[in-house]
Design a protein around this motif. Structure first.
Motif, PDB file in Angstrom:
ATOM      1  N   THR A 166       1.225   1.404   2.093  1.00  0.00           N
ATOM      2  CA  THR A 166       2.036   0.660   2.730  1.00  0.00           C
ATOM      3  C   THR A 166       2.171   0.028   3.883  1.00  0.00           C
ATOM      4  O   THR A 166       2.386   0.878   4.823  1.00  0.00           O
ATOM      5  CB  THR A 166       3.602   1.075   1.933  1.00  0.00           C
ATOM      6  OG1 THR A 166       3.436   1.527   0.885  1.00  0.00           O
ATOM      7  CG2 THR A 166       4.639   0.122   2.230  1.00  0.00           C
ATOM      8  N   GLY A 167       2.375  -1.287   4.147  1.00  0.00           N
ATOM      9  CA  GLY A 167       2.441  -1.719   5.458  1.00  0.00           C
ATOM     10  C   GLY A 167       0.963  -2.006   6.292  1.00  0.00           C
ATOM     11  O   GLY A 167       1.070  -2.395   7.583  1.00  0.00           O
ATOM     12  N   ALA A 168      -0.112  -1.455   5.876  1.00  0.00           N
ATOM     13  CA  ALA A 168      -1.229  -1.844   6.422  1.00  0.00           C
ATOM     14  C   ALA A 168      -1.490  -3.421   6.659  1.00  0.00           C
ATOM     15  O   ALA A 168      -1.249  -4.186   5.757  1.00  0.00           O
ATOM     16  CB  ALA A 168      -2.306  -1.130   5.499  1.00  0.00           C
ATOM     17  N   VAL A 169      -1.893  -3.833   7.879  1.00  0.00           N
ATOM     18  CA  VAL A 169      -2.262  -5.043   8.113  1.00  0.00           C
ATOM     19  C   VAL A 169      -3.924  -5.401   8.245  1.00  0.00           C
ATOM     20  O   VAL A 169      -4.606  -4.651   8.669  1.00  0.00           O
ATOM     21  CB  VAL A 169      -1.754  -5.278   9.649  1.00  0.00           C
ATOM     22  CG1 VAL A 169      -2.075  -6.696  10.054  1.00  0.00           C
ATOM     23  CG2 VAL A 169      -0.291  -5.128   9.754  1.00  0.00           C
ATOM     24  N   GLY A 170      -4.170  -6.255   7.332  1.00  0.00           N
ATOM     25  CA  GLY A 170      -5.642  -6.515   7.025  1.00  0.00           C
ATOM     26  C   GLY A 170      -6.029  -8.009   7.276  1.00  0.00           C
ATOM     27  O   GLY A 170      -5.407  -8.910   7.290  1.00  0.00           O
ATOM     28  N   ILE A 171      -7.416  -7.932   7.353  1.00  0.00           N
ATOM     29  CA  ILE A 171      -8.051  -9.273   7.763  1.00  0.00           C
ATOM     30  C   ILE A 171      -9.013  -9.639   6.693  1.00  0.00           C
ATOM     31  O   ILE A 171      -9.656  -8.667   6.297  1.00  0.00           O
ATOM     32  CB  ILE A 171      -8.669  -9.519   9.007  1.00  0.00           C
ATOM     33  CG1 ILE A 171      -7.429  -9.482  10.000  1.00  0.00           C
ATOM     34  CG2 ILE A 171      -9.504 -10.734   9.084  1.00  0.00           C
ATOM     35  CD1 ILE A 171      -8.191  -9.658  11.597  1.00  0.00           C
ATOM     36  N   PRO A 180       2.321  -4.866   0.819  1.00  0.00           N
ATOM     37  CA  PRO A 180       3.880  -4.670   0.630  1.00  0.00           C
ATOM     38  C   PRO A 180       3.862  -3.183  -0.140  1.00  0.00           C
ATOM     39  O   PRO A 180       4.936  -2.701   0.058  1.00  0.00           O
ATOM     40  CB  PRO A 180       4.134  -5.628  -0.621  1.00  0.00           C
ATOM     41  CG  PRO A 180       2.804  -6.090  -1.076  1.00  0.00           C
ATOM     42  CD  PRO A 180       1.674  -5.717  -0.184  1.00  0.00           C
ATOM     43  N   ALA A 181       2.797  -2.488  -0.493  1.00  0.00           N
ATOM     44  CA  ALA A 181       3.009  -1.235  -1.398  1.00  0.00           C
ATOM     45  C   ALA A 181       1.649  -0.613  -1.201  1.00  0.00           C
ATOM     46  O   ALA A 181       0.672  -1.324  -1.195  1.00  0.00           O
ATOM     47  CB  ALA A 181       3.516  -1.394  -2.647  1.00  0.00           C
ATOM     48  N   GLU A 182       1.607   0.748  -1.500  1.00  0.00           N
ATOM     49  CA  GLU A 182       0.052   1.246  -1.565  1.00  0.00           C
ATOM     50  C   GLU A 182      -0.483   0.697  -2.802  1.00  0.00           C
ATOM     51  O   GLU A 182       0.005   0.692  -3.749  1.00  0.00           O
ATOM     52  CB  GLU A 182       0.645   2.683  -1.805  1.00  0.00           C
ATOM     53  CG  GLU A 182      -0.640   3.479  -1.571  1.00  0.00           C
ATOM     54  CD  GLU A 182      -0.281   5.131  -1.795  1.00  0.00           C
ATOM     55  OE1 GLU A 182       0.262   5.654  -0.952  1.00  0.00           O
ATOM     56  OE2 GLU A 182      -0.720   5.383  -3.122  1.00  0.00           O
ATOM     57  N   SER A 183      -1.766   0.364  -2.598  1.00  0.00           N
ATOM     58  CA  SER A 183      -2.709  -0.206  -3.627  1.00  0.00           C
ATOM     59  C   SER A 183      -4.029  -0.122  -3.222  1.00  0.00           C
ATOM     60  O   SER A 183      -4.253   0.219  -2.075  1.00  0.00           O
ATOM     61  CB  SER A 183      -2.224  -1.642  -3.607  1.00  0.00           C
ATOM     62  OG  SER A 183      -2.586  -2.450  -2.749  1.00  0.00           O
ATOM     63  N   PRO A 184      -4.886  -0.433  -4.148  1.00  0.00           N
ATOM     64  CA  PRO A 184      -6.359  -0.404  -3.950  1.00  0.00           C
ATOM     65  C   PRO A 184      -6.605  -1.918  -3.097  1.00  0.00           C
ATOM     66  O   PRO A 184      -5.628  -2.779  -3.186  1.00  0.00           O
ATOM     67  CB  PRO A 184      -6.918  -0.616  -5.043  1.00  0.00           C
ATOM     68  CG  PRO A 184      -5.935  -0.062  -6.280  1.00  0.00           C
ATOM     69  CD  PRO A 184      -4.494  -0.342  -5.757  1.00  0.00           C
ATOM     70  N   GLY A 185      -7.424  -1.835  -2.239  1.00  0.00           N
ATOM     71  CA  GLY A 185      -7.717  -3.078  -1.418  1.00  0.00           C
ATOM     72  C   GLY A 185      -8.973  -3.060  -0.677  1.00  0.00           C
ATOM     73  O   GLY A 185      -9.352  -1.735  -0.390  1.00  0.00           O
ATOM     74  N   PRO A 194       5.941  -1.869  10.224  1.00  0.00           N
ATOM     75  CA  PRO A 194       6.775  -0.893   9.768  1.00  0.00           C
ATOM     76  C   PRO A 194       8.024  -1.856   8.876  1.00  0.00           C
ATOM     77  O   PRO A 194       8.740  -1.234   8.320  1.00  0.00           O
ATOM     78  CB  PRO A 194       7.681  -0.308  10.969  1.00  0.00           C
ATOM     79  CG  PRO A 194       7.475  -1.310  12.060  1.00  0.00           C
ATOM     80  CD  PRO A 194       6.254  -2.189  11.787  1.00  0.00           C
ATOM     81  N   VAL A 195       7.969  -3.059   8.862  1.00  0.00           N
ATOM     82  CA  VAL A 195       8.878  -3.880   8.046  1.00  0.00           C
ATOM     83  C   VAL A 195       8.391  -3.901   6.533  1.00  0.00           C
ATOM     84  O   VAL A 195       7.133  -4.037   6.386  1.00  0.00           O
ATOM     85  CB  VAL A 195       8.902  -5.334   8.440  1.00  0.00           C
ATOM     86  CG1 VAL A 195       9.813  -6.256   7.592  1.00  0.00           C
ATOM     87  CG2 VAL A 195       9.325  -5.388   9.873  1.00  0.00           C
ATOM     88  N   ARG A 196       9.142  -3.595   5.483  1.00  0.00           N
ATOM     89  CA  ARG A 196       9.174  -3.564   4.276  1.00  0.00           C
ATOM     90  C   ARG A 196       8.778  -5.072   3.689  1.00  0.00           C
ATOM     91  O   ARG A 196       9.722  -5.777   3.941  1.00  0.00           O
ATOM     92  CB  ARG A 196       9.997  -2.630   3.404  1.00  0.00           C
ATOM     93  CG  ARG A 196       9.818  -1.156   3.238  1.00  0.00           C
ATOM     94  CD  ARG A 196      10.601  -0.664   2.246  1.00  0.00           C
ATOM     95  NE  ARG A 196      10.039  -0.741   1.028  1.00  0.00           N
ATOM     96  CZ  ARG A 196      10.719  -0.147  -0.063  1.00  0.00           C
ATOM     97  NH1 ARG A 196      11.703   0.680   0.040  1.00  0.00           N
ATOM     98  NH2 ARG A 196       9.962  -0.399  -1.389  1.00  0.00           N
ATOM     99  N   MET A 197       7.660  -5.282   3.119  1.00  0.00           N
ATOM    100  CA  MET A 197       7.359  -6.644   2.872  1.00  0.00           C
ATOM    101  C   MET A 197       7.842  -6.817   1.293  1.00  0.00           C
ATOM    102  O   MET A 197       8.072  -8.014   0.963  1.00  0.00           O
ATOM    103  CB  MET A 197       5.827  -7.130   2.798  1.00  0.00           C
ATOM    104  CG  MET A 197       5.224  -6.979   4.088  1.00  0.00           C
ATOM    105  SD  MET A 197       6.033  -8.375   5.426  1.00  0.00           S
ATOM    106  CE  MET A 197       5.371  -9.659   4.632  1.00  0.00           C
ATOM    107  N   PHE A 198       8.008  -5.860   0.588  1.00  0.00           N
ATOM    108  CA  PHE A 198       8.941  -5.988  -0.632  1.00  0.00           C
ATOM    109  C   PHE A 198       9.515  -4.793  -1.018  1.00  0.00           C
ATOM    110  O   PHE A 198       9.218  -3.643  -0.971  1.00  0.00           O
ATOM    111  CB  PHE A 198       7.540  -6.065  -1.811  1.00  0.00           C
ATOM    112  CG  PHE A 198       8.054  -6.455  -3.107  1.00  0.00           C
ATOM    113  CD1 PHE A 198       8.732  -7.641  -3.520  1.00  0.00           C
ATOM    114  CD2 PHE A 198       8.152  -5.645  -4.089  1.00  0.00           C
ATOM    115  CE1 PHE A 198       9.477  -7.719  -4.731  1.00  0.00           C
ATOM    116  CE2 PHE A 198       8.643  -5.640  -5.556  1.00  0.00           C
ATOM    117  CZ  PHE A 198       9.179  -6.890  -5.665  1.00  0.00           C
ATOM    118  N   ASP A 199      11.013  -4.984  -1.156  1.00  0.00           N
ATOM    119  CA  ASP A 199      11.804  -4.091  -1.487  1.00  0.00           C
ATOM    120  C   ASP A 199      12.670  -4.393  -2.761  1.00  0.00           C
ATOM    121  O   ASP A 199      13.646  -5.200  -2.473  1.00  0.00           O
ATOM    122  CB  ASP A 199      12.725  -3.710  -0.457  1.00  0.00           C
ATOM    123  CG  ASP A 199      13.857  -2.615  -0.656  1.00  0.00           C
ATOM    124  OD1 ASP A 199      13.878  -2.178  -1.784  1.00  0.00           O
ATOM    125  OD2 ASP A 199      14.653  -2.091   0.244  1.00  0.00           O
TER     126      ASP A 199
END
Lengths: 231, 307
Positions: A166-171, A180-185, A194-199
């Motif tokens: 969660t919170g990882a910034v990617g290109i 926004p949440a832990e997921s495959p990617g 640190p800001v939650r993109m989806f709560d």
């Protein structure tokens, strides 16, 4: 002024899709945002839902409240209005803090090497530009932001990760996003936000919407933790 | 309190109401009943308002023990229904007394059956809806030992007239309203799509039905992801069409030939892997008229007393 680039197609027995053009730009993102906003404000009772995305807006409507032809006329009117010249500053500006670095961004060093830049240059290029939310999808709260400077663009990983935190910034290519949440990617990870993109429990579940402007701000590891970032 | 205890949850049993609306902008899908017709009848037979929360039971294998008097109606795929071991009819309501055991065995035709309890089931509400969407982390499938709460029995017993009960066939023809990128597909490619019979792939689920058959040539070029309507027929580069259903992703970039009429999406959702699927074009006007007529007919349908 007639807008030749706008097209409306049928998307189902109770759905139309408006294409506003064929090129992505901050201006396009703002047109999509304004069209969607107009629809939500002025036809709230007639619509089931809308999906703003990149250069189009899908509209699903209630056939017992409005006929497709009448909706089409509204769309032409709203679409024309959004093609008028606009101030550059449309949409809210949201600042998202990011802890950049090889520790928080496991692909940062490789991205820098492959693009012939230093790690600091990649970070600097990433946060000195303002982005627009082009679309939200893939997962709840996943906002596609564009466009990154082409010198830091990089294709997705050949093998996606099983788990991106969660919170990882990617290109990915010329887009950037905060998971926004832990997921495959498969995006190249360069830092964490640190800001939650989806709560799902918050009254405003997302800090951003399509067409909004985003600015990243570098922070340290300790600031990241103070702001409630997941360890 | 009226309700049930889950003895066996079945293959996949989910709370579903009419679905989650007005949250596509957050990337949330709609969820909701895969077969809107059976869902409607289950609720109406149970004396519930339209859209009350039901259990959508896929394949079967559900066993519930009644923990407080209520009534239920069961509608959908042909899953042998037993109450205390006695065979009972679908498409009608049944009184349930504490201690009664309701069982839905594996479907012999169709795939999904709706269990509506009087007053609707109580279920967690996310974004205004109880529809469980596992991919989005909204709700969970039923599990053994779970306690279900519903309302007290309704005072009448109803059945759907026999001639109104849908049949679930192993071959379906789906009517398509052409749209989206239809005009970008070649005439040959569209011709092939409408002439071909496809098979339902085992990799079909609540997101979408994947079909296998003649490869439909897709128009070249990259597209920006765009909103996906319920029933949209997208064709990825391998030429194998996918009909996107309730738990579909909200945006996607594959070219789309158009959108399956909602009434026919419900038929597709009752198809098991291996079922045969054909497509035909329906004009927009005819599609809208078909939906209006369907809605009017079912609202005018009088239930009959069951004794």
């Amino acid at each position: 002024m007639p807008d030749d680039s706008m097209r409306i197609e049928v998307a189902g027995e109770n759905a139309l899709i408006v294409y506003l053009g064929d090129a992505l730009s901050p201006v396009m993102a703002d047109r999509v945002r304004r069209l969607d906003q107009q629809l939500r404000e002025r036809l709230a009772d007639q619509l089931i839902d809308t999906v703003p995305s990149y250069a189009s807006v899908l509209i699903i409507y209630r056939p017992d409240r409005i006929r497709m032809e009448a909706l089409r006329e509204h769309l032409e009117e709203f679409g024309r209005a959004t093609s008028a010249p606009i101030a550059k500053e449309g949409g809210s500006l949201v600042t998202l803090p990011v802890w950049y670095g090889p520790e928080s961004g496991p692909d940062l060093v490789e991205l820098a090497d492959s693009n012939g830049l230093s790690v600091d240059q990649v970070v600097q290029r990433h946060h000195t530009r303002e982005y627009r939310v082009y679309a939200i999808g893939f997962a709840p709260g996943f906002a596609y932001l564009g466009e990154v400077d082409e010198v830091i663009a990089r294709p997705r990983l050949t093998t996606p990760r099983q788990q991106v935190p969660t919170g990882a910034v990617g290109i990915a290519d010329r887009q950037t996003a905060v998971y926004p949440a832990e997921s495959p990617g498969g995006w190249n990870l360069i830092g964490r936000c640190p800001v939650r993109m989806f709560d799902p429990l918050a009254s405003a579940p997302m800090p951003v919407g399509v067409g909004d402007r985003i600015q990243f701000e570098p922070i340290s590891r300790s600031e990241y933790l103070e702001l409630g970032g997941a360890p | 309190m009226s309700g049930f205890r889950v003895l066996e949850p079945g293959v996949l049993s989910l709370f579903q109401d009419a679905g989650r609306l007005r949250h596509h902008a957050l990337g949330l899908t709609t969820g909701g009943p895969m077969d809107g017709a059976a869902f409607y009848w289950a609720n109406r037979l149970a004396g519930n308002p339209e859209g009350a929360t039901t259990l959508e039971v896929a394949q079967g294998g559900l066993r519930l023990e009644c923990t407080g008097d209520t009534s239920v109606a069961v509608a959908g795929a042909a899953m042998p229904l037993k109450i205390n071991g006695q065979t009972k009819a679908l498409w009608r309501s049944h009184r349930m007394t504490a201690g009664d055991v309701l069982e839905l065995r594996h479907a012999t035709a169709g795939l999904r059956t709706y269990v509506a309890a009087a007053g609707g089931f109580e279920a967690p509400v996310y974004f205004g809806s109880t529809a469980v969407v596992r991919r989005e982390g909204l709700g969970n499938p039923l599990h053994a030992g779970q306690e279900l709460v519903c309302g007290v029995p309704t005072d009448t017993d109803w059945a759907l007239p026999m001639d109104q009960i849908p049949r679930y066939e192993a071959t379906v023809t789906l009517r398509v309203v052409e749209g989206y990128q239809a005009a970008e597909f070649s005439t040959e490619s569209r011709g092939l799509f409408y002439r071909s019979a496809f098979q339902v792939s085992p990799r079909s689920d609540r997101m979408g039905y994947r079909l296998e058959g003649n490869a439909v040539a897709v128009p070249a070029g990259e597209r920006f992801s765009e909103g996906i309507a319920y029933g949209a027929v997208q064709v990825p580069p391998d030429g194998q069409p996918i009909v996107l259903l309730n738990d579909r992703q909200t945006i996607g970039g594959y070219p789309k030939l158009g959108t399956v009429l909602s009434l026919d999406c419900w038929k597709l959702a009752q198809c098991v892997p291996g079922a045969k699927v054909c497509f035909e074009v329906i004009s927009l006007e005819a599609a809208q008229a078909a939906v209006e007529e369907f809605t009017a007919t079912r609202e005018a349908t009088a239930l009959k007393r069951s004794t």
